[in-house]
Design a protein around this motif. Structure first.
Motif, PDB file in Angstrom:
ATOM      1  N   GLU A 108       0.852  -1.182   0.000  1.00 44.60           N
ATOM      2  CA  GLU A 108       0.000   0.000   0.000  1.00 44.60           C
ATOM      3  C   GLU A 108       0.890   1.234   0.000  1.00 44.60           C
ATOM      4  OE1 GLU A 108      -3.409   0.948   0.431  1.00 44.60           O
ATOM      5  OE2 GLU A 108      -3.883  -1.045  -0.294  1.00 44.60           O
ATOM      6  N   LYS A 164       1.118   5.221   0.540  1.00 47.85           N
ATOM      7  CA  LYS A 164       0.389   6.344   1.094  1.00 47.85           C
ATOM      8  C   LYS A 164       0.536   7.511   0.131  1.00 47.85           C
ATOM      9  CE  LYS A 164      -0.481   8.978   5.120  1.00 47.85           C
ATOM     10  NZ  LYS A 164      -0.166   9.433   6.407  1.00 47.85           N
ATOM     11  N   GLN A 165      -0.598   8.099  -0.276  1.00 44.18           N
ATOM     12  CA  GLN A 165      -0.586   9.212  -1.213  1.00 44.18           C
ATOM     13  C   GLN A 165      -0.065  10.463  -0.526  1.00 44.18           C
ATOM     14  OE1 GLN A 165      -1.934  10.181  -4.412  1.00 44.18           O
ATOM     15  NE2 GLN A 165      -2.023   8.096  -5.122  1.00 44.18           N
ATOM     16  N   ASP A 182      -8.617   9.427  -7.107  1.00 46.45           N
ATOM     17  CA  ASP A 182      -8.940   8.028  -7.404  1.00 46.45           C
ATOM     18  C   ASP A 182      -7.833   7.070  -6.967  1.00 46.45           C
ATOM     19  OD1 ASP A 182     -11.279   8.926  -8.529  1.00 46.45           O
ATOM     20  OD2 ASP A 182     -10.666   8.587 -10.608  1.00 46.45           O
ATOM     21  N   GLY A 183      -6.744   7.626  -6.409  1.00 50.74           N
ATOM     22  CA  GLY A 183      -5.638   6.784  -5.947  1.00 50.74           C
ATOM     23  C   GLY A 183      -4.717   6.322  -7.064  1.00 50.74           C
ATOM     24  N   GLU A 226      -1.515   6.781  -9.349  1.00 48.64           N
ATOM     25  CA  GLU A 226      -0.228   7.470  -9.397  1.00 48.64           C
ATOM     26  C   GLU A 226       0.100   7.809 -10.846  1.00 48.64           C
ATOM     27  OE1 GLU A 226       3.899   6.591  -7.265  1.00 48.64           O
ATOM     28  OE2 GLU A 226       3.485   5.200  -8.914  1.00 48.64           O
TER      29      GLU A 226
END
Length: 180
Positions: A6, A8-9, A33-34, A36
């Motif tokens: 996972e 983290k943004q 929207d997650g 990258e």
């Protein structure tokens, strides 16, 4: 099976990445929207200090030659290239590669335009006749007293001719803004 970590943004100011509003909106949407993007990866990645200064040459099989950007004229590459020559070659290769990567898109648009002009594709229409006339006139096509499709056919022929032109100045250079 490999584990998916996972991520983290991190919060970004997307205005630091682009001045284009549409691009900024796209980046904001992707982040929400997650997803990258290359912009985020570029912000996180530390560039190679030699490559970032365009002091690395991989032009031939005798290299790569790495020159020192802090003392740029202390040595030359195996072939005798100075740091200026290396930077110019690197830039020219990037431009040529980018152009080559997208040339098919232009040719596909030209193919569609030809089929529209010749009446074989009816799903597309020439909607902005004023723009067509303006573009045609800017490359030397007579527009006064002529029908739209007649002008469009001449424009298509000029586009096809210049798309495959290998010598001389292309007429569309007249459309480039003065500042550019």
């Amino acid at each position: 099976m490999a584990e998916v970590k996972e991520k983290k943004q991190k919060a970004y100011n997307f205005r630091d990445f682009s001045t284009c509003e549409a691009t900024i909106q796209m980046l904001q949407k992707a982040a929400s929207d997650g997803v990258e993007t290359a912009f985020q990866r570029a912000a996180e990645m530390k560039a190679c200090p030699i490559g970032a200064d365009s002091a690395c040459c991989k032009h031939c099989a005798m290299g790569p030659c790495r020159l020192n950007p802090k003392d740029p004229y202390s040595k030359v590459g195996v072939c005798g290239a100075t740091i200026d020559t290396i930077a110019a070659r690197n830039f020219a290769r990037m431009v040529a590669s980018g152009c080559a990567s997208h040339t098919d898109h232009g040719m596909t648009m030209l193919d569609v335009f030809r089929e529209v002009v010749n009446g074989k594709i009816t799903d597309y229409k020439i909607k902005d006749e004023e723009k067509l006339r303006s573009v045609a006139q800017s490359v030397g096509i007579e527009v006064e007293g002529r029908e739209t499709m007649e002008i469009a056919k001449d424009l298509y022929e000029e586009l096809e001719r210049t798309y495959t032109q290998v010598e001389g100045e292309i007429p569309f250079v007249s459309r480039v803004p003065e500042k550019t």
